[in-house]
Design an enzyme around this catalytic site. Structure first.
Site, PDB file in Angstrom:
ATOM      1  N   GLY B  56       0.805   1.097  -4.855  1.00  0.00           N
ATOM      2  CA  GLY B  56       0.279   0.698  -6.150  1.00  0.00           C
ATOM      3  C   GLY B  56      -0.425  -0.633  -6.080  1.00  0.00           C
ATOM      4  CB  SER B  57      -3.360  -2.022  -7.802  1.00  0.00           C
ATOM      5  OG  SER B  57      -4.254  -1.290  -6.987  1.00  0.00           O
ATOM      6  N   GLY B  58      -1.430  -4.303  -8.038  1.00  0.00           N
ATOM      7  CA  GLY B  58      -0.620  -5.225  -8.817  1.00  0.00           C
ATOM      8  C   GLY B  58       0.255  -6.123  -7.966  1.00  0.00           C
ATOM      9  CG  HIS B  59       2.812  -4.796  -5.643  1.00  0.00           C
ATOM     10  ND1 HIS B  59       3.825  -5.264  -6.442  1.00  0.00           N
ATOM     11  CD2 HIS B  59       2.816  -3.448  -5.792  1.00  0.00           C
ATOM     12  CE1 HIS B  59       4.424  -4.238  -7.038  1.00  0.00           C
ATOM     13  NE2 HIS B  59       3.823  -3.124  -6.658  1.00  0.00           N
ATOM     14  CG  ASP B 112       4.057   4.433  -3.095  1.00  0.00           C
ATOM     15  OD1 ASP B 112       2.822   4.372  -3.200  1.00  0.00           O
ATOM     16  OD2 ASP B 112       4.828   3.689  -3.726  1.00  0.00           O
ATOM     17  CG  HIS B 221       7.420  -1.776  -9.330  1.00  0.00           C
ATOM     18  ND1 HIS B 221       8.061  -1.474  -8.167  1.00  0.00           N
ATOM     19  CD2 HIS B 221       6.098  -1.722  -9.052  1.00  0.00           C
ATOM     20  CE1 HIS B 221       7.168  -1.224  -7.227  1.00  0.00           C
ATOM     21  NE2 HIS B 221       5.973  -1.380  -7.728  1.00  0.00           N
TER      22      HIS B 221
END
Lengths: 333, 333
Positions: B56-59, B112, B221
């Protein structure tokens, strides 16, 4: 009222303890200058023109994070947001000097100016030659005609990069000074703050911004900026910052620049990358070539949320020096 | 109620726009995989075992920030906190594969796992050999006997470093897999959160922590940690984290480790350096040698305030691979 929340020990010890943590992290690359809050690179070569930087703590990784091969040789460090005392600077000067003289590079603030100037006089008594290059890259802090009243912000990083490389490549003091001043004169920055950083000793924020406002040109210690704006899109904020930045030097079509998108503290990489997308677009549209881009927390103001944009206009000499290797905690090329 | 404040454009576009900003920042080092949100290094050598990561993006700067020489060859990227779709992973697999097979390295999350497994099946239909190494370094997320249920956090960075180096040095697929799994098995992390990150699309924080509380073991998250504690000194927090971390592998006297003090987002360098001071002290007291220390935002959770500590236990092979050069947006050695 919102209160800061930080993972620290005794608030009065934060500057000392964070420096200890930095020295540990470099595994022998940095050594303490005996008895004072200053560090010097342990691989200091003999016979080079020395670069000494410094300033208040609280802007990590500036200043100690830029001590290493191809950057500063030593850094003198004050307490949080406070200039280093003259004796600290003098000690750093004495251990850094290799008989070829010492160039002081630091941000243009009254306290730093005074203490570095006193240290320079004391060094002169020791027959150590010094020359001072004050960095005044923050275009929001004074008009261009009063450039020497502008504050130093993230532009320190580019000036240290060039000076450090020059001091490794050039044997001549005046030649290192000249290119360092050229780098300073070719560097401009502007920032935007979304929320404040806090001072650990008092556990208070340096200012308050309403939830729907941002401040253009906010200083690293909460000094007032040029304008408060209602919150708007990243692209519109970057457009405003870039217009002021490009107009100031000015940067123009055909120029080649190094770019630093600096995290003032608590912004996300996401926001900085989105800002960079727009900066790159604007540069392309203006015919300005971005040679290299740095993005991250290079010169921070505690947990201030926001970012600054710094541009260094290159010429052949600056580009060759920028390309030289460097190796420190905060910058490696 | 406190609301997030971020400098973005359309919230639904943040993942796409930040990737564009990253590609701009690398000046030709990264290329898009055509038609999908994935990037591949532009200097991909022929005939090497390929390393594909993603999540995921955001990391940020994870995952795309670790694509480059000596690290991952390609990254498949989902939306904020969402796994990349199988077709994205498959496309990245197809362009990365040099006929020598592809190793998938990613954090152990249900979404994932499912999508990379589907991509692996589709790659198999294409006669592309794949092998999956799930990173499960977060010791707070499940007990040791259920290690395969643990989540992947900042340990991804060390596993990608070793795998990338191995894939440059070794020609044999199984040998690269074996040392990648050894790196994974030798890596442990634990984190502490002081405040939450927020999801741009909903403009809400992922959890709320009272002003005087911290959470040990908080997930990237906002997944619940192992314990809430009253705020205490940095040293006491680090002591608690380190006791759990050292006991888990266990790390013991005579071990040599690489250390990562990871900024989860909005913490100051000051706090991370103060934490490192204590970590270094504990390691010294325990007879554990810290070979290298990374400090900064390597695997973030938006503007979450807090940090994680990751340790990779070295042996001669891992150390030799760790010392290999690498070059990406987020890691350069």
């Amino acid at each position: 009222m919102r209160k800061p929340k930080k993972l620290i020990n005794e608030p009065l010890n934060v500057a000392k303890e964070q420096l200890e943590g930095l020295v540990e992290a470099t595994h022998g690359q940095l050594e303490y200058v005996e008895g004072v809050s200053a560090v010097i690179r342990s691989d200091m070569p003999q016979g080079k023109v020395a670069i000494v930087t410094g300033g208040g703590s609280g802007h990590e990784p500036l200043f100690a994070g830029y001590v290493g091969h191809g950057l500063a040789d030593a850094a003198a460090l004050g307490d949080i947001f406070a200039a280093p005392a003259p004796n600290i600077i003098l000690k750093a000067t004495e251990v850094a000097d290799q008989g070829k003289g010492v160039i002081y590079i630091y941000g243009n603030y009254a306290g730093d100016n005074m203490n570095f100037d006193i240290a320079a006089e004391l060094a002169d008594d020791d027959d150590i030659r010094t020359h001072t290059v004050r960095v005044w890259d923050d275009i929001a802090s004074a008009p261009l005609e009063n450039i020497k009243e502008r504050r130093g912000v993230a532009g320190d990083v580019f000036v240290l990069k060039i000076a450090g490389a020059a001091s490794e490549c050039y044997d001549d003091f005046d030649k290192v000074v000249a290119v360092t001043e050229k780098a300073r004169d070719n560097t401009r920055s502007i920032g935007v703050a979304l929320s404040a950083g806090s001072v650990p000793q008092t556990n208070t924020f340096t200012f308050e911004l309403p939830a729907d406002e941002i401040e253009i040109g906010m200083g690293l210690h909460g000094e007032p900026g040029v304008a408060r704006r209602k919150m708007k899109s990243a692209d519109l904020v970057v457009d405003e910052l870039m217009q002021q930045l490009l107009d100031d030097l000015p940067f123009s079509s055909g120029d080649e620049v190094c770019l630093l998108i600096n995290n003032l503290g608590a912004s996300t990489y996401m926001e900085m990358l989105i800002a960079n997308r727009r900066v790159a677009e604007i540069c392309r549209n203006q015919g300005i070539k971005v040679y290299d881009t740095l993005i991250g927390g290079y010169c921070t103001s505690q947990e201030m949320s926001g970012l600054s944009i710094t541009m260094l206009k290159l010429d052949d000499e600056l580009k060759a020096l920028y390309d030289q290797p460097c190796h420190s905690f905060a910058l490696r090329k």
